[in-house]
Scaffold this active site. Sequence first.
Site: not given
Length: 331
Positions: A164, A167, A187, A247-248, A277, A296
Amino acid sequence: MPTKMKPPVLICVPQYNNHEVKNELIEQCLSRLRSWFQVVLLDDIEQNPNIKEDIVGVVTQSPIQPRLYKLLTSLPNVRVYSNHGMGVDHLDLKYAKAKGIRVGNTRNVVSDSTADLAITLMLVSTRKILQGVSMAMENEHPDFVCPSLLSANVKNKTLGVVGMGDIGFKIALRAMAFGMKILYHNRRRRSNEEDLVKATFYPRLQDMLPETDVLVIACPCTEQTINLISTEEFRLMKKTSLLVNIGRGKIVDTDALVKALQTNEIQSAALDVTEPEPLPRGHPLLTMPNVIVTPHSGGYTIETCLKVCDLLIENLKCGLEGKAMPSEILL
């Protein structure tokens, strides 16, 4: 009075170095960069390797090719990395810290366009838009009441946001407008954001997963989040759930995702990022009808790209002048 020399800055952003894809937007960005710096492209280094001694700043972007990753450690006088985008997991931050290289990113300016893409991927997947487009445009006599196109509403569904940050919050804002229930794992608890989107905080990701209809990955890639979503996590998710990753790629265990889709542990996936990627041609994720992959492109809008360019310029200028950078990664 002699004219002050502009500091040489290496541009490691692929589209800027690809002469075959030049367009007005890229030219605008290069023009803005050249107004402050001597722009060095990869071709310039190949033609004149000695120029590496002069380079004091580097503009980077993820993903970064292995040869470029190696190149960064061969520049002896670099003082600033200015990244085109938020994530900096493609950079060797330990090396940067050891060498005293300051690192900037372009957080916040990519948030709106990336959040837009996350919601777009959710809607395209849940409403089976690609299958419908294909049927309507490719079939001579399309069946507009085809049972295979029967889809689902997102209203009253539950969205689980992993991360959170800016983005993730903007994704939640957009989802709230669709009448979705918002859950999030982070976190730390984000009370202000939580109140604004009427979200419920889950300290443990595993407790949130069984409740979500759509799981959106919006956290950064760190040592703690690599393969955060793997075999056990997929087992906890609903069989009707959708995974959206903006995200990734490394945050999701690719092999576990393939298996979860093949065994119907989850229903579908929509991915703007992957690991590796790009995915090699013929990869299972590229052949599944319940998977959408985009290249991406979360921050790839005209408005966002120009804002990103201006911010990475400010990061470079301030970093090279020893001033506070507007968006610095503290190492």
